[in-house]
Write an enzyme that holds these catalytic residues in place. Structure first.
Site, mmCIF file in Angstrom:
data_model
loop_
_atom_site.group_PDB
_atom_site.id
_atom_site.type_symbol
_atom_site.label_atom_id
_atom_site.label_comp_id
_atom_site.label_asym_id
_atom_site.label_seq_id
_atom_site.Cartn_x
_atom_site.Cartn_y
_atom_site.Cartn_z
ATOM 1 C CB CYS A 242 -0.939 0.254 1.350
ATOM 2 S SG CYS A 242 -1.671 -1.335 1.621
ATOM 3 C CB SER A 243 1.247 4.610 0.430
ATOM 4 O OG SER A 243 -0.441 4.146 1.438
ATOM 5 C CG LEU A 244 7.570 4.013 -0.438
ATOM 6 C CD1 LEU A 244 7.204 4.671 -2.373
ATOM 7 C CD2 LEU A 244 8.229 4.654 0.835
ATOM 8 N N GLY A 246 3.175 0.250 -2.538
ATOM 9 C CA GLY A 246 2.186 0.266 -3.420
ATOM 10 C C GLY A 246 3.138 -0.254 -4.696
ATOM 11 C CD GLN A 396 -2.330 6.722 0.140
ATOM 12 O OE1 GLN A 396 -3.207 7.748 -0.494
ATOM 13 N NE2 GLN A 396 -1.576 6.000 -0.923
#
Length: 424
Positions: A242-244, A246, A396
């Site tokens: 997820c996020s970074l 991802g 997020q």
């Protein structure tokens, strides 16, 4: 949507904690009590409030152990671990790459408490070490399905990686909390720049995460060979983040041994993310050489003095990059990008999502750019999940909608791993 704080930062981080309640990481009234003790934007009151809840949860865990209540003990240890994590989350130390010495102690305490909870899980859990460069060993946790939840054949594997600030123990509330009951083995780990690897070993983050992922997959293959009784299916390995995380998952997906990728609310470019917080005119003047690094540092430090969120973000980034200068931190961010044909290397099916109410990333830029650059995929092999409201996953990293994220993730993996489940 209801907000706990006027400021987006503390509000989002509170939703992040409360969202783990569905898998035992929080209790609603405990969260509400902590919120009532926190002053918006004040990191000291934040840390104190969550430390109080952590200690109370641990008292309940010990009481449950003494009375033989396995479920209550497990859940209280989970909450104690998660609240302890939260208590140290806002520590910024003395600035970029000058971390608070309490950070390491808190990370190790989170790990110790979580392991007490894991000992009471209903499915097998193994705590292992992955050999890595320079003699380092990456900590990992392997969650295995209980016998009555096994699927026919060998066990498919999901590697669930972290991003910029999540600890491995927090990753439990994403895929490990659901995967074993669906017949999956789920492996979490901490790489360079993450968790205990950063706080204890000072291993800095690196953009070429495929090198890290390759070591993790090598380890899994060797584990499957040396322990055939685990029945791990290394021909069905997926990678998620997820996020970074991802971004890291998409870098990992270039490895042909990765057969599916789930990238939830990823960033396309760390530099683009940073530029959303700074004046383009200012940055253009710096890049053109009209402003020197020292001038950039001075201006950014003034901004940090006025905004706790910016101070936190740059302190955290500077620590995992190993840089003290804001200008150097931003230069380091340029290395973390999927540009230059990186996504052309990805051949496996990909689920990529965006978050319309993201605190950090603009989905049309990051998510859609990633989706459109997955050019080696037919429509069925790349799926796009865009969300409109928090209940649908618009915060997020799908915070507050973890059950939905798991449902979408494992449905996607089932489809591409040939897993068919009878209708209920």
């Amino acid at each position: 949507m209801h907000h706990f704080f006027k400021g987006q930062f503390f509000d989002f981080e509170t939703c992040r904690i409360l969202g783990t309640a569905v898998y035992g990481g929080a209790d609603v009234a405990e969260v509400l009590e902590a919120v009532g003790q926190i002053r918006d934007g004040d990191p000291v009151s934040w840390g104190r409030a969550w430390a109080i809840q952590a200690e109370r949860a641990l008292v309940l865990a010990e009481e449950a152990c003494k009375s033989g209540d396995r479920t209550a003990a497990r859940d209280a240890y989970l909450r104690g671990s998660n609240y302890t994590r939260a208590s140290g989350y806002m520590l910024t130390g003395e600035g970029p790459n000058r971390p608070d010495p309490r950070s390491r102690e808190i990370v190790e305490r989170v790990q110790a408490i979580f392991r007490k909870a894991a000992a009471l899980f209903d499915h097998p859990v193994q705590f292992l070490k992955i050999p890595f460069e320079g003699g380092l060993k990456l900590p990992c946790t392997l969650y295995l399905p209980p016998p009555d939840r096994r699927l026919p054949g060998k066990i498919p594997i999901l590697i669930s990686g972290g991003g910029a600030d999540a600890l491995q123990e927090e990753l439990y509330y994403m895929h490990p909390s659901a995967g074993p009951d669906l017949g999956y083995a789920v492996l979490t780990f901490e790489g360079p720049g993450q968790g205990v690897m950063l706080r204890k070993h000072d291993a800095k983050m690196r953009p070429d995460w495929e090198a890290v992922a390759g070591a993790v997959i090598d380890f899994l293959e060797e584990l499957a060979r040396s322990q055939p009784d685990l029945d791990l299916d290394t021909s069905r390995i997926a990678f998620s983040g997820c996020s970074l995380g991802g971004y890291f998952a998409l870098r990992a997906a270039a490895d042909p041994r990765v057969k599916a990728c789930v990238s939830l609310d990823p960033l396309y470019s760390f530099w683009d993310f940073a530029m959303e917080h700074v004046s383009p005119t200012f940055i253009n003047a710096w890049e053109a050489g009209w402003l020197k690094d020292g001038a950039v540092d001075a201006v950014v430090r003034m901004m940090m003095a006025m905004s706790f969120q910016m101070r936190w973000e740059l302190s955290i980034a500077g620590t995992f990059f190993g840089q003290t200068s804001p200008a150097r931190i931003m230069k380091e961010m340029k290395k973390f990008s999927l540009a230059g044909g990186q996504l052309r290397r990805v051949q496996c099916p990909v689920l990529v999502s965006g978050a319309s109410h993201s605190l950090y990333l603009e989905g049309n830029h990051h998510t859609m750019r990633i989706y459109n650059e997955l050019v080696n995929h037919t429509k069925g092999d790349k799926q796009l999940w865009l969300t409109a409201t928090p209940g649908q996953g618009s915060l997020q990293a799908k915070m507050g909608a973890l059950r939905l994220a798991n449902q979408k993730t494992f449905k996607f993996l089932d489809e591409h791993f040939g897993i068919e489940r009878p209708q209920l």
